[in-house]
Design an enzyme around this catalytic site. Structure first.
Site, PDB file in Angstrom:
ATOM      1  N   ASN A 103       0.844  -1.196   0.000  1.00  0.00           N
ATOM      2  CA  ASN A 103       0.000   0.000   0.000  1.00  0.00           C
ATOM      3  C   ASN A 103       0.887   1.256   0.000  1.00  0.00           C
ATOM      4  O   ASN A 103       1.557   1.561   0.995  1.00  0.00           O
ATOM      5  CB  ASN A 103      -0.903  -0.061   1.256  1.00  0.00           C
ATOM      6  CG  ASN A 103      -1.857   1.099   1.357  1.00  0.00           C
ATOM      7  OD1 ASN A 103      -1.513   2.218   0.992  1.00  0.00           O
ATOM      8  ND2 ASN A 103      -3.039   0.841   1.865  1.00  0.00           N
ATOM      9  N   LYS A 107       0.477   3.769   2.840  1.00  0.00           N
ATOM     10  CA  LYS A 107       1.161   3.415   4.094  1.00  0.00           C
ATOM     11  C   LYS A 107       2.656   3.723   4.003  1.00  0.00           C
ATOM     12  O   LYS A 107       3.241   4.249   4.946  1.00  0.00           O
ATOM     13  CB  LYS A 107       1.006   1.910   4.383  1.00  0.00           C
ATOM     14  CG  LYS A 107      -0.369   1.477   4.841  1.00  0.00           C
ATOM     15  CD  LYS A 107      -0.290  -0.006   5.219  1.00  0.00           C
ATOM     16  CE  LYS A 107      -1.625  -0.624   5.501  1.00  0.00           C
ATOM     17  NZ  LYS A 107      -1.515  -2.061   5.797  1.00  0.00           N
ATOM     18  N   ASP A 162      -0.895  -3.768   9.964  1.00  0.00           N
ATOM     19  CA  ASP A 162      -2.233  -4.214   9.577  1.00  0.00           C
ATOM     20  C   ASP A 162      -3.208  -3.269  10.240  1.00  0.00           C
ATOM     21  O   ASP A 162      -3.123  -3.018  11.453  1.00  0.00           O
ATOM     22  CB  ASP A 162      -2.516  -5.658   9.981  1.00  0.00           C
ATOM     23  CG  ASP A 162      -3.714  -6.193   9.199  1.00  0.00           C
ATOM     24  OD1 ASP A 162      -3.616  -6.274   7.961  1.00  0.00           O
ATOM     25  OD2 ASP A 162      -4.758  -6.493   9.813  1.00  0.00           O
ATOM     26  N   SER A 163      -4.103  -2.718   9.457  1.00  0.00           N
ATOM     27  CA  SER A 163      -4.954  -1.662   9.977  1.00  0.00           C
ATOM     28  C   SER A 163      -6.343  -1.764   9.387  1.00  0.00           C
ATOM     29  O   SER A 163      -6.577  -2.511   8.436  1.00  0.00           O
ATOM     30  CB  SER A 163      -4.328  -0.295   9.662  1.00  0.00           C
ATOM     31  OG  SER A 163      -3.822  -0.263   8.347  1.00  0.00           O
ATOM     32  N   TYR A 207     -10.122   4.963   3.438  1.00  0.00           N
ATOM     33  CA  TYR A 207     -11.379   5.536   3.926  1.00  0.00           C
ATOM     34  C   TYR A 207     -11.228   6.996   4.382  1.00  0.00           C
ATOM     35  O   TYR A 207     -12.171   7.560   4.945  1.00  0.00           O
ATOM     36  CB  TYR A 207     -11.915   4.702   5.095  1.00  0.00           C
ATOM     37  CG  TYR A 207     -12.295   3.275   4.723  1.00  0.00           C
ATOM     38  CD1 TYR A 207     -13.590   2.960   4.314  1.00  0.00           C
ATOM     39  CD2 TYR A 207     -11.367   2.232   4.785  1.00  0.00           C
ATOM     40  CE1 TYR A 207     -13.950   1.658   3.977  1.00  0.00           C
ATOM     41  CE2 TYR A 207     -11.711   0.924   4.459  1.00  0.00           C
ATOM     42  CZ  TYR A 207     -13.001   0.648   4.054  1.00  0.00           C
ATOM     43  OH  TYR A 207     -13.350  -0.647   3.721  1.00  0.00           O
ATOM     44  N   HIS A 245      -4.063   6.600  14.080  1.00  0.00           N
ATOM     45  CA  HIS A 245      -3.764   5.263  14.597  1.00  0.00           C
ATOM     46  C   HIS A 245      -2.335   4.850  14.233  1.00  0.00           C
ATOM     47  O   HIS A 245      -1.596   4.333  15.058  1.00  0.00           O
ATOM     48  CB  HIS A 245      -4.785   4.279  14.016  1.00  0.00           C
ATOM     49  CG  HIS A 245      -4.984   4.392  12.519  1.00  0.00           C
ATOM     50  ND1 HIS A 245      -5.181   5.594  11.875  1.00  0.00           N
ATOM     51  CD2 HIS A 245      -4.962   3.464  11.524  1.00  0.00           C
ATOM     52  CE1 HIS A 245      -5.290   5.404  10.576  1.00  0.00           C
ATOM     53  NE2 HIS A 245      -5.163   4.104  10.336  1.00  0.00           N
TER      54      HIS A 245
HETATM   55  P1  ITT Z   1      -0.864  -4.298   2.892  1.00  0.00           P
HETATM   56  O1  ITT Z   1      -1.602  -5.485   3.478  1.00  0.00           O
HETATM   57  O2  ITT Z   1      -0.047  -4.655   1.703  1.00  0.00           O
HETATM   58  O3  ITT Z   1      -0.089  -3.530   3.933  1.00  0.00           O
HETATM   59  P2  ITT Z   1      -3.529  -3.178   2.584  1.00  0.00           P
HETATM   60  O4  ITT Z   1      -4.036  -1.890   2.043  1.00  0.00           O
HETATM   61  O5  ITT Z   1      -4.179  -4.445   2.094  1.00  0.00           O
HETATM   62  O6  ITT Z   1      -1.954  -3.238   2.321  1.00  0.00           O
HETATM   63  P3  ITT Z   1      -4.497  -3.804   5.234  1.00  0.00           P
HETATM   64  O7  ITT Z   1      -4.708  -5.238   4.922  1.00  0.00           O
HETATM   65  O8  ITT Z   1      -3.878  -3.449   6.551  1.00  0.00           O
HETATM   66  O9  ITT Z   1      -3.569  -3.111   4.143  1.00  0.00           O
HETATM   67  O10 ITT Z   1      -5.891  -3.064   5.062  1.00  0.00           O
HETATM   68  C1  ITT Z   1      -6.070  -1.801   5.570  1.00  0.00           C
HETATM   69  C2  ITT Z   1      -7.410  -1.255   5.096  1.00  0.00           C
HETATM   70  O11 ITT Z   1      -7.825  -0.216   5.972  1.00  0.00           O
HETATM   71  C3  ITT Z   1      -7.323  -0.655   3.701  1.00  0.00           C
HETATM   72  O12 ITT Z   1      -8.580  -0.739   3.066  1.00  0.00           O
HETATM   73  C4  ITT Z   1      -7.020   0.796   3.988  1.00  0.00           C
HETATM   74  O13 ITT Z   1      -7.464   1.611   2.984  1.00  0.00           O
HETATM   75  C5  ITT Z   1      -7.767   1.022   5.309  1.00  0.00           C
HETATM   76  N1  ITT Z   1      -6.952   1.935   6.122  1.00  0.00           N
HETATM   77  C6  ITT Z   1      -5.957   1.636   7.005  1.00  0.00           C
HETATM   78  N2  ITT Z   1      -5.378   2.748   7.471  1.00  0.00           N
HETATM   79  C7  ITT Z   1      -6.007   3.769   6.871  1.00  0.00           C
HETATM   80  C8  ITT Z   1      -5.841   5.156   6.918  1.00  0.00           C
HETATM   81  O14 ITT Z   1      -4.885   5.729   7.624  1.00  0.00           O
HETATM   82  N3  ITT Z   1      -6.671   5.897   6.190  1.00  0.00           N
HETATM   83  C9  ITT Z   1      -7.634   5.352   5.432  1.00  0.00           C
HETATM   84  N4  ITT Z   1      -7.847   4.041   5.293  1.00  0.00           N
HETATM   85  C10 ITT Z   1      -7.033   3.257   6.021  1.00  0.00           C
END
Ligand code: ITT
Length: 197
Positions: free
Chosen positions: A9, A12, A70-71, A155, A180
């Protein structure tokens, strides 16, 4: 010590690099080492388990200091959904726009007083000797009924902070101060200081 970030991502990578730079730590994406790197399947039941799965996949390959995030978004009116499924809320490989559309649809008619939500971020860091360090950050806010702003990712356009602005309307620095991810990374830094300095 240099750190590899185990994420696909770009949003991130940008935020983590910014926060780590302010803490005098250097980070690089795993894709600089292996441009064909495949992120593992997220089979965990918690943010922490999934962060560990991602960090381990990169550590096993490189034996370098690695961090993974993971978020996701937990919405009270939806009993904590989408939670660990935030990235795939509208289906595997869903775009940010599709996930937001589904969220706004589910939240249609929910009164303002019941639109509370929080972002959660779990970080797993693995040091070159294999030691694991975990940290977590949470940021409370509200789900808007429309998108606002063009900054950030995921989001952000529908997540309102207490100021009434969305995460997509404030600067990256302002977001990092309260988010967060910012909170989790600062906690990680405190724990790391005892180990690496
Ligand atoms: P990686 O697993 O490769 O790190 P990912 O985007 O799939 O990438 P996650 O599985 O952790 O990462 O999913 C996180 C979800 O939550 C993803 O849809 C993000 O857009 C959302 N998210 C997490 N942090 C956010 C933030 O700071 N602002 C907006 N959305 C966020």
């Amino acid at each position: 010590m240099d750190f590899l970030i185990a994420t696909s991502n770009e949003g991130k990578v940008k935020e983590i690099s910014g926060i780590f730079a302010s803490l005098n730590l250097k980070v690089r994406s795993v894709y600089e080492i292996d441009k064909n790197f495949l992120m593992p399947e997220e089979t965990g039941k918690t943010f922490e388990e999934n962060a560990q799965i991602k960090a381990e996949s990169v550590y096993k390959l490189t034996k370098m200091a690695t961090i993974a995030d993971d978020s996701g978004l937990e919405v009270s009116a939806l009993s904590g959904a989408p939670g660990i499924y935030s990235a795939r809320y509208a289906g595997e490989n869903a775009s940010d726009g599709e996930n937001i559309d589904k969220l706004l649809e589910k939240m249609k008619g929910v009164p303002e007083s019941q639109r509370g939500a929080k972002f959660v971020c779990a970080i797993c860091c693995i040091l070159p000797n294999g030691e694991k360090i975990f940290s977590r950050g949470e940021c409370c806010g509200f789900i808007s009924n429309h998108m606002a702003g063009t900054k950030g990712f995921g989001y952000d356009p529908v997540f309102l902070t207490s100021s009434g602005k969305s995460f997509a309307e404030i600067s990256e620095q302002e977001k990092n101060e309260i988010s967060h991810r910012g909170i989790a990374l600062k906690e990680l830094y405190k724990k790391l200081k005892d180990v690496i300095y």
